[in-house]
Scaffold this active site. Structure first.
Site: not given
Length: 345
Positions: A34, A65, A120
Site C-alpha cells: 500500500r 473488515q 409503544r
C-alpha cells in the site's frame, strides 16, 4: 485473496501461515503493498480500495473488515447469494436492532423517530431497524470506480446475528468480543489439557444428532457417526478408559457401546455426578484426569467437575458457557473424534 499492507511484520506473519496447518487455504493469499498515502491514519477505506482497483484486474470486490471478527463463512456465502440475485448491484452486512430512537430539535426537545410514543410496541411486534455493522461489503469493480464508493446502485442488506453488532474499535471491545466468540464456539479457551485417563460422553446429542427417528412399525432409530468409532479406537490405543453415561436405558445404546468396545456403559443414569465419582474411585483416577462431553443442562455439573468438560457446537448455551472446550462439530457429526484427536495431539 489479497492482504494489502505497508507493514513488513504483517506480511511476514501472513506468509508464515502458508507453512502452517491451514497452508492449503493461505497459499491462495497474496500480500500486496500500500502506498504511504493510503496507509495513513486519515486515509479512507475507499481510497485504499480505489488504489487497489487501479493496479489489479478483477470483476467484483469483497471488503472484509478485521474489526468485525463475528463474521462467519456462512455469512459471506449468504452475502454472495444475495449479490448474485436479480436487480442487485451491491450488498452490505447489517444487524437488526430493537431500540427506540429519538431526535432532538434546536430547542432541545426530543421526539421518537421510529415508533409512536403513545403506542409503544412490544419487541416481538416491533420490526426494529437495520444497522450497518461493518463486517463486509460486496460490489463490482466497475461500480466502485464509477461511484467512488464501496456500495452503490441497488443496494441489498444481508442480516447477521445480534452478536455481530459488536466491533473492535476500543481496547475494552476485546473483552466483549472474546466472550462472544467463546460463547459461539468460534475460539477455544487457552487452557492446558490435563493428563487424561478416562473419556466419558453422553449419548443423545453427542454420539447422535439428538434426533428421534421411528420406522413405520414404531421402531426407534438413532444415527451414529462412524468417525466417532475410530475416535474411541484411538483413545483405547492410548490406554484411556472409554464409556457412555446416559439417562436413557435402551437396547440401541447397549449395542452401540458393545460394537465400540467401550469399557463403561451407565444407562438410565439420573445422577451423573455420583456415577462419575464412583467410576473414578473404582479405577483409581482423579476427576482432573477425566474428559466428559455433554450437550444439555443435566450435563452441566459433570462438565464443571471434571478436568476437561466439553460440549458439541450445538449444545445448549448453559453447557457451552461452562465447557472448557466447545467443539467445532455438532452432535452426531464427529464430536468424539474431534476431542480424541485434540487429546492425542
Amino acid at each position: 485473496m489479497y492482504v494489502a499492507t505497508d507493514s513488513d511484520k504483517i506480511k511476514e506473519i501472513v506468509e508464515s501461515f502458508k507453512a502452517g496447518e491451514e497452508s492449503d487455504i493461505f497459499t491462495r493469499v497474496q500480500v500486496v503493498g500500500r502506498s504511504e498515502e493510503s496507509a495513513s491514519d486519515t486515509a479512507s477505506t475507499e481510497f485504499a480500495m480505489l488504489e487497489f482497483a487501479s493496479n489489479y484486474e478483477f470483476d467484483n470486490v469483497v471488503l472484509v473488515q478485521a474489526t468485525s471478527p463475528m463474521l462467519t463463512a456462512a455469512d459471506l456465502d449468504g452475502g454472495f447469494e444475495l449479490f448474485n440475485s436479480d436487480g442487485t448491484d451491491s450488498v452490505l452486512s447489517v444487524v437488526r436492532q430493537y431500540r427506540f430512537l429519538w431526535d432532538k430539535d434546536e430547542k432541545g426537545n426530543v421526539s421518537p423517530s421510529n415508533y409512536d410514543v403513545f403506542r409503544r410496541p412490544r419487541r416481538q411486534e416491533f420490526d426494529g431497524y437495520l444497522m450497518e455493522n461493518g463486517a463486509f461489503y460486496i460490489s463490482s469493480k466497475e461500480d466502485l470506480i464509477k461511484y467512488q464508493n464501496r456500495v452503490s446502485g441497488n443496494i441489498k442488506a444481508y442480516e447477521m446475528c445480534d452478536d455481530s453488532a459488536f466491533e473492535i474499535d476500543e481496547p475494552s471491545d476485546w473483552i466483549i468480543i472474546e466472550a462472544l466468540m467463546q460463547k459461539n464456539g468460534l475460539v477455544e479457551e487457552n487452557k492446558s489439557i490435563p493428563e487424561i485417563k478416562m473419556f466419558l460422553t453422553d449419548c443423545d446429542g453427542c454420539l447422535t444428532d439428538g434426533g428421534m427417528y421411528y420406522s413405520e412399525h414404531g421402531d426407534e432409530l438413532k444415527k451414529f457417526n462412524t468417525r466417532d468409532g475410530m475416535g474411541f479406537a484411538l483413545l483405547r490405543a492410548k490406554g484411556i478408559i472409554t464409556g457412555i453415561i446416559t439417562s436413557e436405558s435402551v437396547d440401541l445404546n447397549r449395542r452401540r457401546a458393545e460394537k465400540l468396545k467401550l469399557d463403561v456403559l451407565e444407562a438410565g443414569c439420573k445422577d451423573k455426578v455420583s456415577i462419575v465419582k464412583k467410576l473414578c474411585e473404582k479405577h483409581g483416577i482423579a476427576l482432573e484426569n477425566v474428559v466428559y462431553i455433554g450437550d444439555d443442562i443435566n450435563d452441566v455439573d459433570v462438565i464443571k467437575m471434571v478436568g476437561l468438560g466439553c460440549a458439541p457446537a450445538d449444545a445448549v448455551p448453559q453447557v457451552k458457557k461452562v465447557a472448557k472446550y466447545v467443539a467445532h462439530s455438532s452432535g452426531g457429526t464427529g464430536v468424539i473424534r474431534e476431542v480424541a484427536e485434540l487429546l492425542i495431539k
